[in-house]
Design a protein around this motif. Sequence first.
Motif, PDB file in Angstrom:
ATOM      1  N   LYS A  65      -5.149   0.914   2.838  1.00 44.00           N
ATOM      2  CA  LYS A  65      -5.380   2.319   2.468  1.00 44.00           C
ATOM      3  C   LYS A  65      -4.344   2.668   1.403  1.00 44.00           C
ATOM      4  O   LYS A  65      -3.471   1.888   1.078  1.00 44.00           O
TER       5      LYS A  65
ATOM      6  N   ASP B 299       0.865  -1.179   0.000  1.00 43.81           N
ATOM      7  CA  ASP B 299       0.000   0.000   0.000  1.00 43.81           C
ATOM      8  C   ASP B 299       0.904   1.232   0.000  1.00 43.81           C
ATOM      9  O   ASP B 299       1.565   1.518   0.998  1.00 43.81           O
TER      10      ASP B 299
ATOM     11  N   THR C 202       0.863   5.471   2.342  1.00 35.68           N
ATOM     12  CA  THR C 202       0.123   5.362   3.599  1.00 35.68           C
ATOM     13  C   THR C 202       0.912   4.503   4.569  1.00 35.68           C
ATOM     14  O   THR C 202       1.801   3.755   4.169  1.00 35.68           O
ATOM     15  N   ASP C 203       0.591   4.611   5.835  1.00 33.93           N
ATOM     16  CA  ASP C 203       1.182   3.721   6.826  1.00 33.93           C
ATOM     17  C   ASP C 203       0.110   2.815   7.443  1.00 33.93           C
ATOM     18  O   ASP C 203       0.329   2.175   8.451  1.00 33.93           O
ATOM     19  N   THR C 204      -1.054   2.772   6.801  1.00 39.65           N
ATOM     20  CA  THR C 204      -2.183   1.977   7.263  1.00 39.65           C
ATOM     21  C   THR C 204      -2.518   0.910   6.218  1.00 39.65           C
ATOM     22  O   THR C 204      -2.653   1.216   5.037  1.00 39.65           O
ATOM     23  N   ALA C 205      -2.673  -0.327   6.689  1.00 41.21           N
ATOM     24  CA  ALA C 205      -3.006  -1.418   5.770  1.00 41.21           C
ATOM     25  C   ALA C 205      -4.345  -1.172   5.091  1.00 41.21           C
ATOM     26  O   ALA C 205      -5.277  -0.644   5.698  1.00 41.21           O
TER      27      ALA C 205
END
Length: 76
Positions: free
Chosen positions: A20, A12, A15-18
């Motif tokens: 997203k 991804d 981003t640092d969020t899965a």
Amino acid sequence: MAKNLVKYSVVDAFTDTAFKGNPAVVCWLDDISKTDKWMQSVATEFNLPTTGFLSVDRRTEKPRFNLRWFTRVSEV
């Protein structure tokens, strides 16, 4: 015909969020030589915005990495 398995990761970007950001696939070719046509077919099969192919060139004293990006329809 023998099949060579190719390691890959879905990442991804931006981003640092899965789950997203922008999804992409990165395939590690690790001494496996593939044609442009093959890489385009793999990118089309994954059907994500981009598919990258990472390989290493060990012909020099310091190895160099090569990264090529393909969309579903062409190389970027």
